[in-house]
Design a protein around this motif. Structure first.
Motif, PDB file in Angstrom:
ATOM      1  N   HIS A 196      65.746 -70.360 -55.719  1.00 32.98           N
ATOM      2  CA  HIS A 196      65.051 -71.756 -55.848  1.00 32.98           C
ATOM      3  C   HIS A 196      63.653 -71.398 -56.497  1.00 32.98           C
ATOM      4  CE1 HIS A 196      64.759 -75.831 -56.304  1.00 32.98           C
ATOM      5  NE2 HIS A 196      63.762 -75.792 -55.519  1.00 32.98           N
ATOM      6  N   GLY A 197      63.466 -72.194 -57.558  1.00 27.92           N
ATOM      7  CA  GLY A 197      61.790 -72.351 -57.786  1.00 27.92           C
ATOM      8  C   GLY A 197      61.551 -71.182 -58.925  1.00 27.92           C
ATOM      9  N   HIS A 198      62.595 -70.336 -59.454  1.00 29.30           N
ATOM     10  CA  HIS A 198      62.499 -69.405 -60.680  1.00 29.30           C
ATOM     11  C   HIS A 198      62.067 -69.938 -61.902  1.00 29.30           C
ATOM     12  CE1 HIS A 198      63.473 -66.260 -63.400  1.00 29.30           C
ATOM     13  NE2 HIS A 198      63.287 -65.403 -62.371  1.00 29.30           N
ATOM     14  N   LYS A 199      61.162 -69.305 -62.657  1.00 32.76           N
ATOM     15  CA  LYS A 199      61.042 -70.241 -64.080  1.00 32.76           C
ATOM     16  C   LYS A 199      62.277 -70.275 -64.877  1.00 32.76           C
ATOM     17  CE  LYS A 199      59.710 -65.860 -66.517  1.00 32.76           C
ATOM     18  NZ  LYS A 199      58.557 -65.276 -67.287  1.00 32.76           N
ATOM     19  N   LYS A 200      62.271 -71.133 -65.613  1.00 37.69           N
ATOM     20  CA  LYS A 200      63.450 -71.563 -66.556  1.00 37.69           C
ATOM     21  C   LYS A 200      64.006 -70.475 -67.042  1.00 37.69           C
ATOM     22  CE  LYS A 200      64.920 -74.462 -70.319  1.00 37.69           C
ATOM     23  NZ  LYS A 200      66.133 -74.909 -69.683  1.00 37.69           N
ATOM     24  N   VAL A 201      65.498 -70.331 -67.014  1.00 34.94           N
ATOM     25  CA  VAL A 201      65.934 -69.239 -67.640  1.00 34.94           C
ATOM     26  C   VAL A 201      66.870 -69.695 -68.782  1.00 34.94           C
ATOM     27  CG1 VAL A 201      67.755 -67.435 -67.602  1.00 34.94           C
ATOM     28  CG2 VAL A 201      66.251 -67.915 -65.622  1.00 34.94           C
ATOM     29  N   SER A 202      66.710 -69.065 -70.066  1.00 32.54           N
ATOM     30  CA  SER A 202      67.415 -69.505 -71.081  1.00 32.54           C
ATOM     31  C   SER A 202      68.247 -68.473 -71.750  1.00 32.54           C
ATOM     32  CB  SER A 202      66.582 -70.052 -72.146  1.00 32.54           C
ATOM     33  OG  SER A 202      65.628 -68.811 -72.811  1.00 32.54           O
ATOM     34  N   ALA A 203      68.248 -67.211 -71.497  1.00 30.05           N
ATOM     35  CA  ALA A 203      68.896 -66.162 -72.148  1.00 30.05           C
ATOM     36  C   ALA A 203      68.710 -65.089 -71.097  1.00 30.05           C
ATOM     37  CB  ALA A 203      68.532 -65.806 -73.306  1.00 30.05           C
ATOM     38  N   LEU A 204      69.724 -63.928 -71.345  1.00 30.00           N
ATOM     39  CA  LEU A 204      69.600 -62.939 -70.240  1.00 30.00           C
ATOM     40  C   LEU A 204      68.437 -61.923 -70.674  1.00 30.00           C
ATOM     41  CD1 LEU A 204      73.400 -61.750 -69.855  1.00 30.00           C
ATOM     42  CD2 LEU A 204      71.797 -62.240 -68.003  1.00 30.00           C
ATOM     43  N   GLU A 205      67.976 -62.270 -72.036  1.00 32.88           N
ATOM     44  CA  GLU A 205      66.894 -61.443 -72.428  1.00 32.88           C
ATOM     45  C   GLU A 205      65.687 -61.705 -71.666  1.00 32.88           C
ATOM     46  OE1 GLU A 205      69.972 -60.744 -75.229  1.00 32.88           O
ATOM     47  OE2 GLU A 205      69.288 -62.663 -74.284  1.00 32.88           O
ATOM     48  N   ASP A 206      65.711 -62.664 -70.975  1.00 31.37           N
ATOM     49  CA  ASP A 206      64.501 -63.147 -69.960  1.00 31.37           C
ATOM     50  C   ASP A 206      64.312 -62.169 -68.896  1.00 31.37           C
ATOM     51  OD1 ASP A 206      64.233 -65.403 -71.599  1.00 31.37           O
ATOM     52  OD2 ASP A 206      65.053 -66.770 -70.271  1.00 31.37           O
ATOM     53  N   PHE A 207      65.525 -61.384 -68.699  1.00 27.35           N
ATOM     54  CA  PHE A 207      65.385 -60.263 -67.788  1.00 27.35           C
ATOM     55  C   PHE A 207      65.606 -58.968 -68.065  1.00 27.35           C
ATOM     56  CE2 PHE A 207      67.687 -64.026 -65.863  1.00 27.35           C
ATOM     57  CZ  PHE A 207      66.954 -64.336 -64.822  1.00 27.35           C
ATOM     58  N   LYS A 208      64.933 -58.687 -69.328  1.00 20.31           N
ATOM     59  CA  LYS A 208      64.618 -57.519 -69.747  1.00 20.31           C
ATOM     60  C   LYS A 208      63.916 -56.763 -68.893  1.00 20.31           C
ATOM     61  CE  LYS A 208      63.154 -54.919 -74.083  1.00 20.31           C
ATOM     62  NZ  LYS A 208      62.635 -55.150 -75.447  1.00 20.31           N
ATOM     63  N   GLY A 209      64.371 -55.239 -68.464  1.00 19.85           N
ATOM     64  CA  GLY A 209      63.599 -54.356 -67.704  1.00 19.85           C
ATOM     65  C   GLY A 209      63.545 -54.962 -66.237  1.00 19.85           C
ATOM     66  N   LYS A 210      64.228 -56.053 -65.886  1.00 16.17           N
ATOM     67  CA  LYS A 210      64.451 -56.660 -64.489  1.00 16.17           C
ATOM     68  C   LYS A 210      65.747 -56.227 -63.720  1.00 16.17           C
ATOM     69  CE  LYS A 210      60.855 -60.336 -65.136  1.00 16.17           C
ATOM     70  NZ  LYS A 210      60.912 -61.884 -65.228  1.00 16.17           N
ATOM     71  N   ASP A 211      65.620 -56.320 -62.674  1.00 13.83           N
ATOM     72  CA  ASP A 211      66.835 -56.006 -61.959  1.00 13.83           C
ATOM     73  C   ASP A 211      67.844 -57.087 -61.881  1.00 13.83           C
ATOM     74  OD1 ASP A 211      66.442 -53.423 -60.646  1.00 13.83           O
ATOM     75  OD2 ASP A 211      64.727 -54.423 -59.925  1.00 13.83           O
ATOM     76  N   VAL A 212      69.075 -56.983 -62.073  1.00 18.09           N
ATOM     77  CA  VAL A 212      70.194 -57.884 -62.156  1.00 18.09           C
ATOM     78  C   VAL A 212      71.529 -57.347 -61.846  1.00 18.09           C
ATOM     79  CG1 VAL A 212      71.598 -59.388 -63.560  1.00 18.09           C
ATOM     80  CG2 VAL A 212      69.373 -59.109 -64.179  1.00 18.09           C
ATOM     81  N   CYS A 213      71.914 -58.108 -60.803  1.00 16.83           N
ATOM     82  CA  CYS A 213      73.361 -57.590 -59.998  1.00 16.83           C
ATOM     83  C   CYS A 213      74.503 -58.320 -60.414  1.00 16.83           C
ATOM     84  CB  CYS A 213      73.268 -58.047 -58.479  1.00 16.83           C
ATOM     85  SG  CYS A 213      74.562 -57.239 -57.599  1.00 16.83           S
ATOM     86  N   THR A 214      75.613 -57.645 -60.809  1.00 13.88           N
ATOM     87  CA  THR A 214      76.922 -58.098 -61.427  1.00 13.88           C
ATOM     88  C   THR A 214      77.971 -57.548 -60.530  1.00 13.88           C
ATOM     89  OG1 THR A 214      78.166 -58.989 -63.150  1.00 13.88           O
ATOM     90  CG2 THR A 214      77.263 -56.802 -63.173  1.00 13.88           C
ATOM     91  N   LEU A 215      79.302 -57.895 -60.712  1.00 13.77           N
ATOM     92  CA  LEU A 215      80.342 -57.333 -60.113  1.00 13.77           C
ATOM     93  C   LEU A 215      80.764 -55.981 -60.831  1.00 13.77           C
ATOM     94  CD1 LEU A 215      82.427 -60.536 -59.265  1.00 13.77           C
ATOM     95  CD2 LEU A 215      81.357 -59.019 -57.693  1.00 13.77           C
ATOM     96  N   SER A 216      81.164 -54.992 -60.117  1.00 13.57           N
ATOM     97  CA  SER A 216      81.801 -53.819 -60.473  1.00 13.57           C
ATOM     98  C   SER A 216      83.267 -54.032 -61.580  1.00 13.57           C
ATOM     99  CB  SER A 216      82.041 -52.836 -59.501  1.00 13.57           C
ATOM    100  OG  SER A 216      82.869 -53.092 -58.656  1.00 13.57           O
TER     101      SER A 216
END
Length: 356
Positions: A196-216
């Motif tokens: 909560h409080g993260h800046k607005k997200v509009s696309a996955l490109e906003d996480f370029k170079g950042k850590d993202v978790c998903t299911l195997s």
């Protein structure tokens, strides 16, 4: 001119016909009476006779159609499908599900199960002839959905007859010998969960170079990889959520129907973001190599869609996903309409109506 004299006739004398003069104009004899021919009465056609004839004709046609269906090739009947699937030999039915997805499928602390997938599984099991007490749910990891292997509460491996575990249908998965999908039972899309409080997200490109978790082994892994994010894969969504809480990743991405449950359960802890992706995640039931069971599952989904008296799918959606809509604040969760289902090829006897 001579005059002919008639002798008087005394009383008592018998008349002799020879003594009488011949009548110059004798009366004509009466015509013979025609022989009377008895007239036959026209046959009486009654309504009862017509009904009896129609009933006989219908009976003959029914027998003919039945014999043709029994001895001429065609799609299998429900009884034949059940025999091929082995359903009648099962005293219980084992179903692999997710156990850590609020709103979709979770095992509560008291041991009961809840969620949209759970209700869909109950719906299918009911049509197969199983009571709720005869349904056995087992939690499973994402990578085990193709192997049809789950875990009991003690961690023991358990084979299952069916997988209802937010399993998206893809050509790659369908190409595997051990995977046979039913037709779709839910449409959803990929989204992102942040603290909560993260800046607005509009696309996955906003996480370029950042850590993202998903299911195997999930379809949601390819999108962040294309966006140049650093992807971490886990077998359970709760593990991704734990990483997010610990600050080990910046976001969790998977199907919106899954992430919406966490936002609704912890509204002040997380934010749920729509990515606006064009791709649709189509959830299906995996029945392994049991083709007959696939047809029976499709039959349940078709009835649920076409029968106006069957509202089990709608009730499951309302109780689980629709209830989460206000807390997700406009982020789409799933399509609120059951996906279209092609009519399964099932032989019906003249006296039954198997498919609406």
């Amino acid at each position: 001119m001579s005059r002919r004299t008639w002798l008087p006739r005394r009383r008592g004398d018998e008349a002799n016909p020879e003594d009488l003069p011949a009548d110059p104009f004798p009366p004509e004899p009466p015509p013979p009476e025609p022989e009377s021919v008895p007239m036959e009465a026209p046959p009486r056609v009654t309504l009862a006779a017509v009904r009896l004839a129609a009933l006989g004709l219908a009976l003959v046609l029914t027998i003919g159609i039945t014999m043709a269906r029994l001895f001429v090739g065609g799609p299998p009947s429900v009884e034949e499908l059940r025999a091929r699937a082995g359903v009648d030999n099962w005293s219980t039915i084992a179903i692999g599900v997710k156990d850590d997805q609020p709103g979709t499928a979770e095992r509560r602390e008291d041991g009961t199960w809840a969620g949209f997938d759970i209700e869909i599984a109950y719906m299918i099991a009911e049509d197969l002839g199983f009571r709720r007490s005869e349904v056995r749910f087992y939690g499973m990891e994402s990578e085990d959905r193709a192997r049809m292997q789950a875990n009991d509460p003690d961690g023991k491996r358990v084979p299952v007859q069916m997988v209802v575990a937010s399993y998206s249908i893809t050509p790659e998965r369908e190409a595997r010998d051990e995977v046979t999908f039913s037709q779709s039972y839910l449409y959803t899309e990929q989204s992102v969960l942040t603290l909560h409080g993260h800046k607005k997200v509009s696309a996955l490109e906003d996480f370029k170079g950042k850590d993202v978790c998903t299911l195997s082994t999930a379809t949601s892994a390819s999108a962040p990889e294309k966006a140049k994010a650093v992807v971490h894969q886990r077998n359970r969504i709760r593990e991704c959520v734990a990483d997010l809480r610990a600050g080990d990743v910046d976001a969790v991405t998977t199907d919106a129907a899954i992430l919406a449950g966490y936002k609704a359960r912890f509204p002040t802890e997380f934010d749920h973001w729509d990515l606006g992706l064009d791709s649709t995640e189509r959830w299906g039931v995996n029945v392994g190599q049991n083709q007959a069971l696939k047809t029976l599952v499709d039959l349940t989904l078709y009835r649920s869609l076409k029968d106006p008296q069957d509202n089990r799918w709608e009730l499951a959606f309302d109780r689980n996903f629709q209830a989460e809509v206000p807390l997700n604040k406009g982020t789409p969760i799933a399509q609120a309409q059951q996906p279209d289902v092609t009519k399964p090829r099932v032989r019906e006897q003249p006296w039954e109506r198997v498919v609406p």
